[in-house]
Motif scaffolding. Structure first.
Motif, PDB file in Angstrom:
ATOM      1  N   ASN A  27       0.860  -1.193   0.000  1.00  0.00           N
ATOM      2  CA  ASN A  27       0.000   0.000   0.000  1.00  0.00           C
ATOM      3  C   ASN A  27       0.888   1.232   0.000  1.00  0.00           C
ATOM      4  O   ASN A  27       2.056   1.170   0.370  1.00  0.00           O
ATOM      5  CB  ASN A  27      -0.955  -0.020   1.208  1.00  0.00           C
ATOM      6  CG  ASN A  27      -0.250   0.184   2.532  1.00  0.00           C
ATOM      7  OD1 ASN A  27       0.173   1.288   2.879  1.00  0.00           O
ATOM      8  ND2 ASN A  27      -0.089  -0.890   3.307  1.00  0.00           N
ATOM      9  N   ALA A  29       0.889   5.135   1.432  1.00  0.00           N
ATOM     10  CA  ALA A  29       0.185   6.092   2.302  1.00  0.00           C
ATOM     11  C   ALA A  29       0.105   7.457   1.633  1.00  0.00           C
ATOM     12  O   ALA A  29       1.075   7.930   1.033  1.00  0.00           O
ATOM     13  CB  ALA A  29       0.911   6.202   3.632  1.00  0.00           C
ATOM     14  N   LYS A  32       0.804  10.051   6.009  1.00  0.00           N
ATOM     15  CA  LYS A  32       1.839   9.115   6.470  1.00  0.00           C
ATOM     16  C   LYS A  32       1.800   8.848   7.971  1.00  0.00           C
ATOM     17  O   LYS A  32       1.553   9.766   8.771  1.00  0.00           O
ATOM     18  CB  LYS A  32       3.232   9.678   6.149  1.00  0.00           C
ATOM     19  CG  LYS A  32       3.424  10.174   4.724  1.00  0.00           C
ATOM     20  CD  LYS A  32       3.518   9.038   3.734  1.00  0.00           C
ATOM     21  CE  LYS A  32       3.739   9.561   2.322  1.00  0.00           C
ATOM     22  NZ  LYS A  32       3.753   8.485   1.324  1.00  0.00           N
ATOM     23  N   TYR A  33       2.129   7.627   8.282  1.00  0.00           N
ATOM     24  CA  TYR A  33       2.367   7.206   9.672  1.00  0.00           C
ATOM     25  C   TYR A  33       3.873   7.315   9.900  1.00  0.00           C
ATOM     26  O   TYR A  33       4.659   6.676   9.210  1.00  0.00           O
ATOM     27  CB  TYR A  33       1.847   5.771   9.810  1.00  0.00           C
ATOM     28  CG  TYR A  33       2.609   4.819  10.712  1.00  0.00           C
ATOM     29  CD1 TYR A  33       2.703   5.047  12.089  1.00  0.00           C
ATOM     30  CD2 TYR A  33       3.182   3.658  10.189  1.00  0.00           C
ATOM     31  CE1 TYR A  33       3.376   4.143  12.910  1.00  0.00           C
ATOM     32  CE2 TYR A  33       3.848   2.745  11.006  1.00  0.00           C
ATOM     33  CZ  TYR A  33       3.948   2.994  12.357  1.00  0.00           C
ATOM     34  OH  TYR A  33       4.609   2.094  13.157  1.00  0.00           O
ATOM     35  N   SER A  46      -3.319   7.501   9.687  1.00  0.00           N
ATOM     36  CA  SER A  46      -2.791   7.507   8.315  1.00  0.00           C
ATOM     37  C   SER A  46      -3.845   6.921   7.385  1.00  0.00           C
ATOM     38  O   SER A  46      -4.796   6.271   7.826  1.00  0.00           O
ATOM     39  CB  SER A  46      -1.493   6.694   8.250  1.00  0.00           C
ATOM     40  OG  SER A  46      -1.709   5.378   8.732  1.00  0.00           O
ATOM     41  N   SER A  48      -4.179   5.164   3.266  1.00  0.00           N
ATOM     42  CA  SER A  48      -3.416   4.717   2.090  1.00  0.00           C
ATOM     43  C   SER A  48      -4.300   4.159   0.989  1.00  0.00           C
ATOM     44  O   SER A  48      -5.413   3.692   1.223  1.00  0.00           O
ATOM     45  CB  SER A  48      -2.399   3.655   2.509  1.00  0.00           C
ATOM     46  OG  SER A  48      -3.024   2.613   3.216  1.00  0.00           O
ATOM     47  N   SER A 163       2.434  -0.458   9.054  1.00  0.00           N
ATOM     48  CA  SER A 163       1.656  -0.117   7.856  1.00  0.00           C
ATOM     49  C   SER A 163       1.037  -1.348   7.194  1.00  0.00           C
ATOM     50  O   SER A 163       0.157  -1.219   6.342  1.00  0.00           O
ATOM     51  CB  SER A 163       2.533   0.639   6.854  1.00  0.00           C
ATOM     52  OG  SER A 163       3.637  -0.149   6.478  1.00  0.00           O
ATOM     53  N   ARG A 166      -2.726  -1.872   6.878  1.00  0.00           N
ATOM     54  CA  ARG A 166      -3.518  -1.215   5.825  1.00  0.00           C
ATOM     55  C   ARG A 166      -3.454  -1.990   4.507  1.00  0.00           C
ATOM     56  O   ARG A 166      -3.918  -1.498   3.481  1.00  0.00           O
ATOM     57  CB  ARG A 166      -3.027   0.225   5.617  1.00  0.00           C
ATOM     58  CG  ARG A 166      -3.124   1.146   6.834  1.00  0.00           C
ATOM     59  CD  ARG A 166      -2.763   2.577   6.427  1.00  0.00           C
ATOM     60  NE  ARG A 166      -1.575   2.539   5.606  1.00  0.00           N
ATOM     61  CZ  ARG A 166      -0.416   3.114   5.880  1.00  0.00           C
ATOM     62  NH1 ARG A 166      -0.285   3.859   6.949  1.00  0.00           N
ATOM     63  NH2 ARG A 166       0.607   2.981   5.078  1.00  0.00           N
ATOM     64  N   SER A 174      -7.594   3.206   6.404  1.00  0.00           N
ATOM     65  CA  SER A 174      -6.995   4.123   7.369  1.00  0.00           C
ATOM     66  C   SER A 174      -6.544   3.299   8.569  1.00  0.00           C
ATOM     67  O   SER A 174      -6.990   2.161   8.765  1.00  0.00           O
ATOM     68  CB  SER A 174      -8.008   5.172   7.819  1.00  0.00           C
ATOM     69  OG  SER A 174      -8.979   4.586   8.661  1.00  0.00           O
ATOM     70  N   TRP A 175      -5.679   3.878   9.335  1.00  0.00           N
ATOM     71  CA  TRP A 175      -5.236   3.236  10.578  1.00  0.00           C
ATOM     72  C   TRP A 175      -4.944   4.346  11.581  1.00  0.00           C
ATOM     73  O   TRP A 175      -4.242   5.302  11.237  1.00  0.00           O
ATOM     74  CB  TRP A 175      -3.983   2.392  10.326  1.00  0.00           C
ATOM     75  CG  TRP A 175      -3.299   1.898  11.581  1.00  0.00           C
ATOM     76  CD1 TRP A 175      -3.891   1.423  12.717  1.00  0.00           C
ATOM     77  CD2 TRP A 175      -1.887   1.841  11.815  1.00  0.00           C
ATOM     78  NE1 TRP A 175      -2.937   1.070  13.636  1.00  0.00           N
ATOM     79  CE2 TRP A 175      -1.702   1.315  13.111  1.00  0.00           C
ATOM     80  CE3 TRP A 175      -0.762   2.184  11.051  1.00  0.00           C
ATOM     81  CZ2 TRP A 175      -0.436   1.123  13.666  1.00  0.00           C
ATOM     82  CZ3 TRP A 175       0.506   2.000  11.597  1.00  0.00           C
ATOM     83  CH2 TRP A 175       0.659   1.461  12.894  1.00  0.00           C
ATOM     84  N   GLU A 265       2.466  15.908   2.442  1.00  0.00           N
ATOM     85  CA  GLU A 265       2.715  14.771   3.346  1.00  0.00           C
ATOM     86  C   GLU A 265       4.066  14.122   3.040  1.00  0.00           C
ATOM     87  O   GLU A 265       4.833  13.797   3.947  1.00  0.00           O
ATOM     88  CB  GLU A 265       1.596  13.730   3.193  1.00  0.00           C
ATOM     89  CG  GLU A 265       0.396  14.013   4.051  1.00  0.00           C
ATOM     90  CD  GLU A 265       0.697  13.858   5.543  1.00  0.00           C
ATOM     91  OE1 GLU A 265       1.242  12.824   5.954  1.00  0.00           O
ATOM     92  OE2 GLU A 265       0.384  14.783   6.304  1.00  0.00           O
ATOM     93  N   ASP A 310       7.741   7.077   0.023  1.00  0.00           N
ATOM     94  CA  ASP A 310       7.732   6.401   1.316  1.00  0.00           C
ATOM     95  C   ASP A 310       9.102   6.621   1.935  1.00  0.00           C
ATOM     96  O   ASP A 310       9.811   7.531   1.528  1.00  0.00           O
ATOM     97  CB  ASP A 310       7.239   4.941   1.230  1.00  0.00           C
ATOM     98  CG  ASP A 310       8.070   4.112   0.305  1.00  0.00           C
ATOM     99  OD1 ASP A 310       9.197   4.540  -0.004  1.00  0.00           O
ATOM    100  OD2 ASP A 310       7.615   3.031  -0.092  1.00  0.00           O
TER     101      ASP A 310
END
Ligand code: PMV
Length: 357
Positions: A27, A29, A32-33, A46, A48, A163, A166, A174-175, A265, A310
Motif C-alpha cells: 500500500n 500512504a 503518512k504514519y 494515516s 493509504s 503499515s 492497511r 486508514s489506521w 505529506e 515512502d
C-alpha cells in the motif's frame, strides 16, 4: 474495542493438517504514519491506497507439532535472513493465537515485484501471513464473523509491521484513531468508508525505482527518531488535519487540493528525517530531479499528476487513469532517465487481499 477480543481460545487438535494461501498487496500512504508508541500504536492516523500489482503471495502448511516452529522458502529458496523477523512476529502474536503453539508452519512466499527493487515487502508479506493464520483460526472454529476476521488479520499484521495493517483490504484503508473517521482504531486498519469520487477508484501509481538497494536507515530507526523530535507534536497535528481535509477531497474529487495534501505529506515525512537527531537524507539527487520534473510538467500541461514518497528514494507517481497515455509518455521520455536502469513498476489502486488456496 480492546485487544481482549482478539485472544483466541481454541482447540488445535481439531485439525492436524491445514493448507491455505493469501495474496496481499502493498500500500502507499497518502497521509503518512511516522512515529509510534509501544506496541505499534501510531502517533497519528494515516490513510493509504491499497495497490493491485505489487503483492506477496504466501502459502502456509500448518501441521500439528510438539511445539511452535516454522520453516520458510522465499521464491523457491531457503531464506534464513527472514527468520528473525518472522520469529519476532510469531512470538508477538502468540498471546492472541495460542493455538499456534501446537503447529509447525511451512511457509512458502514470493513477491510479484522483483527482489531488491527497493520496494519494501514487509506490509504485503505480513498481511498475507496474518491472513493465513486467521484462516487457520477460522478452520478451528473462530473468526466466523467476516468483519472480525479482517479486523483480526489487520490487528496481527500491525504487530508485524505497522503499515501492514492497511494492506488487508481495499481500495483505501486508514489506521489510527481520528475524530472524522468512524470506527477508526489504533489497533487495526479500517476500510475507508466514505464514498470515493469515481476518479480515485482507478487511480494509477507508477513506482519510479530511483534506488533499488536497501535504504541506509530502517523505518524502525526512523520511527524511533520521532521520540523527542523537536517538531513531533506539530507533525502529528498536521497529519490529523491533512486526514480531515483528504476525507473531503476524496469525496468531492478536488484534484488540486488532493495534490497539495499528498505532496505536502511526502515532503513533511522527509523533512522529519532531515530534522531528527541524528539527521539523515533518504532522497537521492535523482529523487529531487523527478520531483522538480513532476512539478514543472504539471504546471505546463495542467495534467493532475503528483508525487508521494515512502521512507526511501523511490518516487510514487499518482495520476488519474484518464491521463494514462500522456503520463506514460512523460515517464518514458523523461522520468525513467532518473531511474536505476530505467526501471519502474506500473501499479494502480486495488481491491485488497485475495485467498489463493
Ligand atoms: O510500517 P513501517 O514501520 O514500515 O512504516 C511505514 C512508514 C511509511 O511507509 C513511511 C509511511 C506509511 O504510513 O506507510
Amino acid at each position: 474495542m480492546t485487544e481482549e477480543v482478539f485472544k483466541a481460545q481454541l482447540n488445535p487438535s481439531n485439525f492436524s493438517d491445514f493448507r491455505v494461501g493469501w495474496k496481499s498487496p502493498s500500500n502507499i500512504a497518502l497521509v503518512k504514519y511516522w512515529g509510534k508508541k509501544p506496541v505499534q500504536i501510531p502517533a497519528n492516523a494515516s490513510l493509504s491506497f491499497t495497490l493491485s500489482e505489487s503483492c506477496t503471495s504466501t502459502e502456509v502448511q500448518f501441521s500439528l507439532a510438539e511445539a511452535s516452529s516454522f520453516d520458510l522458502v522465499f521464491e523457491g529458496k531457503a531464506k534464513p535472513s527472514f527468520h528473525p523477523k518472522i520469529q519476532d512476529f510469531l512470538d508477538r502474536i502468540l498471546p492472541y493465537c495460542s493455538f499456534l503453539s501446537a503447529y509447525h508452519l511451512s511457509i512458502e512466499t514470493s513477491n510479484s515485484f522483483p527482489h531488491s527493487s527497493g520496494i519494501a515487502s514487509s506490509a504485503s508479506a505480513m498481511a498475507a501471513l496474518a491472513l493465513s493464520i486467521c484462516s487457520l483460526e477460522r478452520e478451528l472454529g473462530g473468526l466466523q464473523n467476516e468483519a472480525l476476521f479482517f479486523q483480526k488479520a489487520s490487528f496481527l499484521s500491525r504487530l508485524g509491521s505497522g503499515s501492514a495493517c492497511r494492506s488487508v483490504q481495499g481500495p483505501m484503508m486508514s489506521w489510527g484513531e481520528h475524530p472524522d473517521l468512524e470506527n477508526s482504531s489504533d489497533l487495526y486498519g479500517t476500510v475507508f468508508e466514505a464514498e470515493l469520487q469515481e476518479v480515485f477508484k482507478s487511480y494509477k501509481d507508477t513506482i519510479l525505482l530511483v534506488h533499488k538497494g536497501q535504504k541506509s536507515v530502517s523505518s524502525t530507526a526512523g520511527h524511533d527518531l520521532m521520540k523527542g523530535h523537536i517538531f513531533a507534536a506539530s507533525r502529528f497535528e498536521q497529519a490529523q488535519m491533512h486526514l480531515t481535509q483528504l476525507k473531503s477531497v476524496l469525496q468531492n474529487g478536488d484534484l488540486e487540493h488532493f495534490i497539495r495534501i499528498v505532496e505536502s505529506e511526502a515532503l513533511s515525512l522527509h523533512a522529519m528525517m532531515m530534522s531528527s537527531h541524528p539527521y539523515y537524507i533518504l532522497m537521492q539527487p535523482n529523487t529531487l530531479a523527478i520531483l522538480h520534473s513532476v512539478m514543472r510538467y504539471r504546471q505546463e500541461t495542467k495534467i493532475p499528476v503528483c508525487f508521494t514518497l515512502d521512507a526511501g528514494a523511490n518516487v510514487h507517481l499518482l495520476y488519474p487513469e484518464s491521463n494514462q497515455t500522456e503520463v506514460q509518455a512523460f515517464i518514458e521520455e523523461e522520468l525513467s532517465l532518473f531511474c536505476e536502469q530505467g526501471a519502474y513498476l506500473s501499479d494502480a489502486v486495488g481491491k485488497g487481499s485475495e485467498k489463493i488456496v
